[in-house]
Design a protein around this motif. Structure first.
Motif, PDB file in Angstrom:
ATOM      1  N   GLY A 121     -16.110 -43.331  28.913  1.00 19.97           N
ATOM      2  CA  GLY A 121     -15.608 -42.029  29.300  1.00 19.97           C
ATOM      3  C   GLY A 121     -14.871 -42.156  30.616  1.00 19.97           C
ATOM      4  O   GLY A 121     -14.400 -43.238  30.975  1.00 19.97           O
ATOM      5  N   TRP A 122     -14.780 -41.048  31.341  1.00 18.45           N
ATOM      6  CA  TRP A 122     -14.048 -41.084  32.604  1.00 18.45           C
ATOM      7  C   TRP A 122     -14.801 -41.911  33.621  1.00 18.45           C
ATOM      8  O   TRP A 122     -14.225 -42.659  34.395  1.00 18.45           O
ATOM      9  CB  TRP A 122     -13.855 -39.656  33.117  1.00 18.45           C
ATOM     10  N   ARG A 123     -16.112 -41.770  33.590  1.00 17.74           N
ATOM     11  CA  ARG A 123     -16.936 -42.520  34.535  1.00 17.74           C
ATOM     12  C   ARG A 123     -17.165 -43.925  34.022  1.00 17.74           C
ATOM     13  O   ARG A 123     -17.254 -44.163  32.836  1.00 17.74           O
ATOM     14  CB  ARG A 123     -18.294 -41.845  34.717  1.00 17.74           C
ATOM     15  N   VAL A 124     -17.263 -44.857  34.948  1.00 16.90           N
ATOM     16  CA  VAL A 124     -17.511 -46.241  34.588  1.00 16.90           C
ATOM     17  C   VAL A 124     -19.021 -46.483  34.648  1.00 16.90           C
ATOM     18  O   VAL A 124     -19.646 -46.219  35.666  1.00 16.90           O
ATOM     19  CB  VAL A 124     -16.792 -47.169  35.584  1.00 16.90           C
ATOM     20  N   MET A 159      -6.218 -35.503  36.485  1.00 21.09           N
ATOM     21  CA  MET A 159      -7.235 -36.521  36.745  1.00 21.09           C
ATOM     22  C   MET A 159      -7.983 -36.898  35.476  1.00 21.09           C
ATOM     23  O   MET A 159      -8.421 -38.029  35.317  1.00 21.09           O
ATOM     24  CB  MET A 159      -8.217 -36.028  37.807  1.00 21.09           C
ATOM     25  N   TYR A 160      -8.085 -35.933  34.565  1.00 19.72           N
ATOM     26  CA  TYR A 160      -8.712 -36.236  33.282  1.00 19.72           C
ATOM     27  C   TYR A 160      -7.952 -37.374  32.574  1.00 19.72           C
ATOM     28  O   TYR A 160      -8.541 -38.195  31.885  1.00 19.72           O
ATOM     29  CB  TYR A 160      -8.734 -34.976  32.415  1.00 19.72           C
ATOM     30  N   PHE A 161      -6.649 -37.437  32.793  1.00 24.05           N
ATOM     31  CA  PHE A 161      -5.829 -38.474  32.152  1.00 24.05           C
ATOM     32  C   PHE A 161      -5.705 -39.753  32.976  1.00 24.05           C
ATOM     33  O   PHE A 161      -4.890 -40.613  32.655  1.00 24.05           O
ATOM     34  CB  PHE A 161      -4.416 -37.941  31.863  1.00 24.05           C
ATOM     35  N   SER A 162      -6.495 -39.858  34.043  1.00 26.57           N
ATOM     36  CA  SER A 162      -6.363 -41.007  34.952  1.00 26.57           C
ATOM     37  C   SER A 162      -6.312 -42.355  34.240  1.00 26.57           C
ATOM     38  O   SER A 162      -5.435 -43.178  34.507  1.00 26.57           O
ATOM     39  CB  SER A 162      -7.538 -41.051  35.926  1.00 26.57           C
ATOM     40  N   TRP A 163      -7.238 -42.572  33.339  1.00 27.46           N
ATOM     41  CA  TRP A 163      -7.283 -43.880  32.675  1.00 27.46           C
ATOM     42  C   TRP A 163      -6.047 -44.106  31.837  1.00 27.46           C
ATOM     43  O   TRP A 163      -5.529 -45.227  31.751  1.00 27.46           O
ATOM     44  CB  TRP A 163      -8.534 -44.005  31.805  1.00 27.46           C
ATOM     45  N   ASP A 164      -5.582 -43.023  31.193  1.00 25.35           N
ATOM     46  CA  ASP A 164      -4.387 -43.161  30.366  1.00 25.35           C
ATOM     47  C   ASP A 164      -3.171 -43.481  31.231  1.00 25.35           C
ATOM     48  O   ASP A 164      -2.336 -44.304  30.867  1.00 25.35           O
ATOM     49  CB  ASP A 164      -4.142 -41.870  29.571  1.00 25.35           C
ATOM     50  N   ILE A 165      -3.082 -42.826  32.395  1.00 18.31           N
ATOM     51  CA  ILE A 165      -1.948 -43.107  33.279  1.00 18.31           C
ATOM     52  C   ILE A 165      -2.054 -44.539  33.801  1.00 18.31           C
ATOM     53  O   ILE A 165      -1.050 -45.256  33.880  1.00 18.31           O
ATOM     54  CB  ILE A 165      -1.894 -42.098  34.449  1.00 18.31           C
ATOM     55  N   ASN A 166      -3.257 -44.973  34.118  1.00 11.48           N
ATOM     56  CA  ASN A 166      -3.443 -46.369  34.526  1.00 11.48           C
ATOM     57  C   ASN A 166      -2.937 -47.316  33.444  1.00 11.48           C
ATOM     58  O   ASN A 166      -2.244 -48.291  33.725  1.00 11.48           O
ATOM     59  CB  ASN A 166      -4.920 -46.680  34.759  1.00 11.48           C
ATOM     60  N   ALA A 167      -3.304 -47.026  32.208  1.00  9.46           N
ATOM     61  CA  ALA A 167      -2.909 -47.901  31.103  1.00  9.46           C
ATOM     62  C   ALA A 167      -1.398 -47.897  30.930  1.00  9.46           C
ATOM     63  O   ALA A 167      -0.798 -48.941  30.661  1.00  9.46           O
ATOM     64  CB  ALA A 167      -3.608 -47.469  29.814  1.00  9.46           C
ATOM     65  N   LEU A 168      -0.768 -46.743  31.112  1.00 12.28           N
ATOM     66  CA  LEU A 168       0.695 -46.680  31.003  1.00 12.28           C
ATOM     67  C   LEU A 168       1.354 -47.619  32.008  1.00 12.28           C
ATOM     68  O   LEU A 168       2.407 -48.182  31.751  1.00 12.28           O
ATOM     69  CB  LEU A 168       1.201 -45.256  31.241  1.00 12.28           C
ATOM     70  N   GLY A 169       0.708 -47.778  33.160  1.00 11.67           N
ATOM     71  CA  GLY A 169       1.243 -48.678  34.182  1.00 11.67           C
ATOM     72  C   GLY A 169       1.348 -50.114  33.707  1.00 11.67           C
ATOM     73  O   GLY A 169       2.150 -50.886  34.220  1.00 11.67           O
ATOM     74  N   ALA A 170       0.546 -50.478  32.730  1.00  8.74           N
ATOM     75  CA  ALA A 170       0.593 -51.843  32.205  1.00  8.74           C
ATOM     76  C   ALA A 170       1.626 -51.972  31.095  1.00  8.74           C
ATOM     77  O   ALA A 170       1.744 -53.027  30.479  1.00  8.74           O
ATOM     78  CB  ALA A 170      -0.785 -52.256  31.695  1.00  8.74           C
ATOM     79  N   GLY A 171       2.369 -50.917  30.829  1.00  8.36           N
ATOM     80  CA  GLY A 171       3.399 -50.981  29.796  1.00  8.36           C
ATOM     81  C   GLY A 171       2.987 -50.166  28.578  1.00  8.36           C
ATOM     82  O   GLY A 171       1.800 -50.046  28.274  1.00  8.36           O
ATOM     83  N   ASP A 172       3.985 -49.621  27.890  1.00  9.43           N
ATOM     84  CA  ASP A 172       3.697 -48.758  26.752  1.00  9.43           C
ATOM     85  C   ASP A 172       2.937 -49.483  25.648  1.00  9.43           C
ATOM     86  O   ASP A 172       2.038 -48.929  25.033  1.00  9.43           O
ATOM     87  CB  ASP A 172       5.010 -48.201  26.181  1.00  9.43           C
ATOM     88  N   GLU A 173       3.320 -50.745  25.393  1.00 17.43           N
ATOM     89  CA  GLU A 173       2.670 -51.447  24.290  1.00 17.43           C
ATOM     90  C   GLU A 173       1.207 -51.695  24.590  1.00 17.43           C
ATOM     91  O   GLU A 173       0.337 -51.503  23.740  1.00 17.43           O
ATOM     92  CB  GLU A 173       3.385 -52.769  24.020  1.00 17.43           C
ATOM     93  N   THR A 174       0.937 -52.143  25.814  1.00 14.31           N
ATOM     94  CA  THR A 174      -0.449 -52.367  26.194  1.00 14.31           C
ATOM     95  C   THR A 174      -1.231 -51.055  26.137  1.00 14.31           C
ATOM     96  O   THR A 174      -2.353 -51.010  25.636  1.00 14.31           O
ATOM     97  CB  THR A 174      -0.517 -52.964  27.605  1.00 14.31           C
ATOM     98  N   ALA A 175      -0.626 -49.990  26.630  1.00 16.96           N
ATOM     99  CA  ALA A 175      -1.310 -48.699  26.605  1.00 16.96           C
ATOM    100  C   ALA A 175      -1.650 -48.310  25.173  1.00 16.96           C
ATOM    101  O   ALA A 175      -2.764 -47.882  24.885  1.00 16.96           O
ATOM    102  CB  ALA A 175      -0.439 -47.631  27.257  1.00 16.96           C
ATOM    103  N   LYS A 176      -0.692 -48.505  24.259  1.00 16.21           N
ATOM    104  CA  LYS A 176      -0.977 -48.201  22.855  1.00 16.21           C
ATOM    105  C   LYS A 176      -2.131 -49.046  22.353  1.00 16.21           C
ATOM    106  O   LYS A 176      -3.029 -48.563  21.670  1.00 16.21           O
ATOM    107  CB  LYS A 176       0.258 -48.465  21.987  1.00 16.21           C
ATOM    108  N   SER A 177      -2.114 -50.330  22.697  1.00  8.18           N
ATOM    109  CA  SER A 177      -3.165 -51.208  22.186  1.00  8.18           C
ATOM    110  C   SER A 177      -4.521 -50.854  22.788  1.00  8.18           C
ATOM    111  O   SER A 177      -5.548 -51.208  22.252  1.00  8.18           O
ATOM    112  CB  SER A 177      -2.819 -52.675  22.437  1.00  8.18           C
TER     113      SER A 177
END
Ligand SMILES: Nc1ncnc2c1ncn2[C@@H]1O[C@H](COP(=O)(O)OP(=O)(O)O)[C@@H](O)[C@H]1O
Ligand SMILES: [Mg+2]
Lengths: 369, 261
Positions: free
Chosen positions: B107-110, A245-263
């Motif tokens: 951060g994690w929270r918005v 869950m700590y990586f939630s945002w990163d996993i969300n970003a990966l969903g938009a494609g690797d390039e977008t996630a990198k950016s």
């Protein structure tokens, strides 16, 4: 440098526009609020079902007696229970109920994370060869008595170690061509066939009782649970689920494609490998005790995604709770439907989950993936 | 002040050299357009600037910091990227898609500030009516505007846009470029965009960079750069260049196929 302020128009914003903004914010907070509500409802569902599950079995006790027996352990003065009920609840049923909850949770969270980082609706730790590696480890222990640890933990230890070995190998193979969903899935499928073939070979040379034991192991069952094992599964599942869950945002970003996630600042390959390892660790810790229960990791995240959407901050915990609910429900039915015969839970999860899944799948008109 | 200084930048896919010794300077508060035929390296250059690809050579930000030594997170605070097309596999609402642009800064929270920023960007790009719709259900043009909003939500110093108008109708082309230009001018950020329409490029850019085969053919303001000769040399197209309100106006006549450019 200069911080961006686009508010020049906003400062002279008409009241109409201001209402519009606050309405948007309102709508979004309702949208988030509904997901939180669903989490709470699922949690309540698990507590109720757990109580019901603990009442079912050859000895007849009521839900009230079950809850009283549980509370009596924590508040001995306030709640009274009998030795008989205490034994039934604490020594026979409760650890199995908790095993269902945490195993279901772990498998579902691992599946949701895998689908997210591999951007593939069919991905689960099982598609990456993990189930077949665990089966091979268990077969090796059952048929040849060979393994890395000895004694009563032989089967468990083997299943665990081979599972982790498989995911390391997938990582090692994928690394040569870059850690993309495609390379990982292809490497995983290769590993899966390799371990399946080796398991088949062991079954071919094994004695028939041994082969039968392997087959039962592969169907998955919560019958081997104990307080000790529940403790391990619960600890690993909770810690790893929080890590994912700590990586939630990163996993969300990966969903938009690797390039977008990198950016967006995501260290794509690192996140993918870490999440895969964490998901494998959960799966390994669960299936080494239960045998392979494959269906939950695939379907619980899908059911959840159809309801809460693709934001992993909510998808991961809700999937976990839905997985717990499915496995607990399936095990309860498996224990009681043909009593005194107890069916392997792996069979029941599919019987119960598939119709529900198909129902949601047909009912929903939107693309959900 | 200078936002980005690109020095001797080269990039190859395997053994194939795509960009060769590029030198480009992106000034403060300017819109710089990359023009050139298909395959000339515009997308590749944009990806190198965002460090999605790792080139040889140096890219200095703000005249000092070396991009190659910065973490992805730091780069993401400085540079926003609007990809040419996106194939988002997972379901996300428009709101959540734009909120993702806050990732480098939150951060994690918005926080409320993040939500405010998202709402502000939705209004700026006129996508607020789709707020809770799934991104995948939008039209190509609506998606593009959402992606611009996401990049702006990063609060970048430099905005990279890869053919931002390719999916838009005429009205939205003008609106999107108007928005980009006005943000650049009011907030003193800079924009680098790859664009095919020479007339839009001329109208909305301060500087044009003409690329051909991964090399800079010419750099300058639109008026001095968009000449018959340059267009012939770059695109192999015969064109008439007119003047309209102090901006060049290009009318292509015919392709010089096979004839020496
Ligand atoms: N992933 C890739 N692998 C190999 N070559 C590529 C790749 N992407 C682009 N190229 C090549 O790089 C060159 C420049 O492409 P690109 O930067 O996309 O051009 P533009 O955006 O100007 O049309 C083209 O010749 C293209 O074939
Ligand atoms: Mg391109």
């Amino acid at each position: 440098m200069n911080s961006i302020k686009f508010m020049s128009e906003a400062e002279t914003m008409s009241t109409e526009a201001a209402i519009d903004s606050s309405k948007l914010k309102e709508e979004y907070s309702q949208f988030v609020g509904r997901k939180v509500l669903l989490i709470i409802a699922t949690l309540a569902g698990i507590v109720v079902l757990a109580g019901v599950a603990a009442t079912l079995g050859s000895a007849n006790i009521t839900p009230i007696e079950v809850y009283t027996a549980i509370l009596a352990r924590f508040f001995p003065g306030t709640f009274e229970t009998t030795d008989f009920i205490n034994t039934i609840v604490w020594q026979l049923r409760l650890h199995r109920v908790l095993m269902a909850i945490f195993a279901g949770m772990g498998l579902a969270v691992a599946g949701a994370a895998m689908q997210g980082i591999l951007k593939n609706p069919l991905a689960s730790p099982f598609t990456l060869g993990i189930a077949s590696a665990a089966s091979f480890g268990a077969s090796l222990a059952i048929i040849l008595g060979a393994g890395f640890v000895s004694g009563q933990w032989l089967i468990v230890g083997n299943a665990f170690i081979f599972t982790m070995l498989a995911s390391m190998t997938v990582y090692g193979l994928a690394r040569y061509k870059g850690i993309t969903p495609e390379t990982m899935i292809l490497a995983g499928i290769a590993i899966m066939y390799l371990f399946s073939a080796m398991t088949s070979f062991l079954q071919y040379v094994g004695k028939s009782e041994q082969v039968q034991e392997v087959v039962f192991w592969m169907m998955g069952s919560l019958g081997r649970s104990s307080w000790e094992k529940v403790g391990i599964v619960a600890l690993v599942t909770v810690v790893c689920a929080l890590a994912l869950m700590y990586f939630s945002w990163d996993i969300n970003a990966l969903g938009a494609g690797d390039e977008t996630a990198k950016s967006l600042g995501v260290n794509v390959e690192l996140v993918r490998v870490l999440c895969m390892m964490i998901a494998s660790l959960i799966t390994a810790s669960v299936i080494c005790f239960t045998g392979t229960i494959g269906f939950i990791g695939l379907v619980a995240p899908h059911i959840t995604r159809m309801v809460v959407g693709g934001d992993h901050r909510f998808l991961l915990p809700t999937s976990g709770l839905v997985g717990a609910l499915i496995l607990l429900g399936a095990d309860t039915v498996a224990r009681t439907i043909l009593a005194p015969v107890i069916l392997p839970v792996g069979i029941m999860t599919s019987f119960l989950g598939v119709p529900f899944f198909i129902y949601l799948f047909l009912r929903r008109r939107k693309e959900y993936w | 002040m200078v936002k980005i200084t690109i020095k001797d930048l080269s990039f190859s896919y395997g053994s194939r050299e795509i960009l060769e010794d590029l030198n480009v300077v992106v000034g403060d508060s300017e819109v710089l357009s990359l023009v050139g035929p298909n395959g000339s390296g515009k997308t590749t250059l944009i990806k190198c600037i965002d460090r999605i690809l790792k080139p040889k050579g140096t890219i200095l930000l703000d005249g000092g910091r070396d991009l190659q030594t910065m973490s992805r997170q730091e780069v993401a605070k400085y540079i926003g990227y609007v990809p040419q097309s996106t194939t988002s596999a997972l379901t996300t609402t428009v709101f959540d898609t734009i909120l993702m642009g806050r990732r480098p800064r939150m951060g994690w929270r918005v926080s409320d500030e993040d939500i405010d920023k998202v709402v502000e960007m939705m209004k700026l790009l006129h996508v607020e009516e789709f707020a809770l719709k799934d991104f995948s259900e939008l039209s190509g043009g609506q998606k593009q505007r959402v992606l611009i909003a996401r990049a702006l939500a990063q609060e970048p110093e430099v905005l990279l846009l890869d053919e931002p108008t390719s999916n838009l109708d005429v009205k939205h082309q003008l609106e999107a470029l108007d928005t980009v230009r006005s943000i650049v001018k009011t907030t003193k950020i800079s924009a680098v965009m790859a664009i095919h329409d020479l007339n839009l490029a001329a109208r909305y850019s301060d500087t044009l960079v003409m690329l051909k085969n991964g090399m800079v053919h010419a750099v300058g303001d639109p008026l001095s750069l968009l000449t018959k000769e340059n267009i012939r040399a770059i695109f192999g197209v015969e064109a008439v260049v007119m003047r309209n309100l102090d901006r060049p106006y290009v009318v292509p006549i015919r392709s010089l196929n096979g004839e020496a450019p």
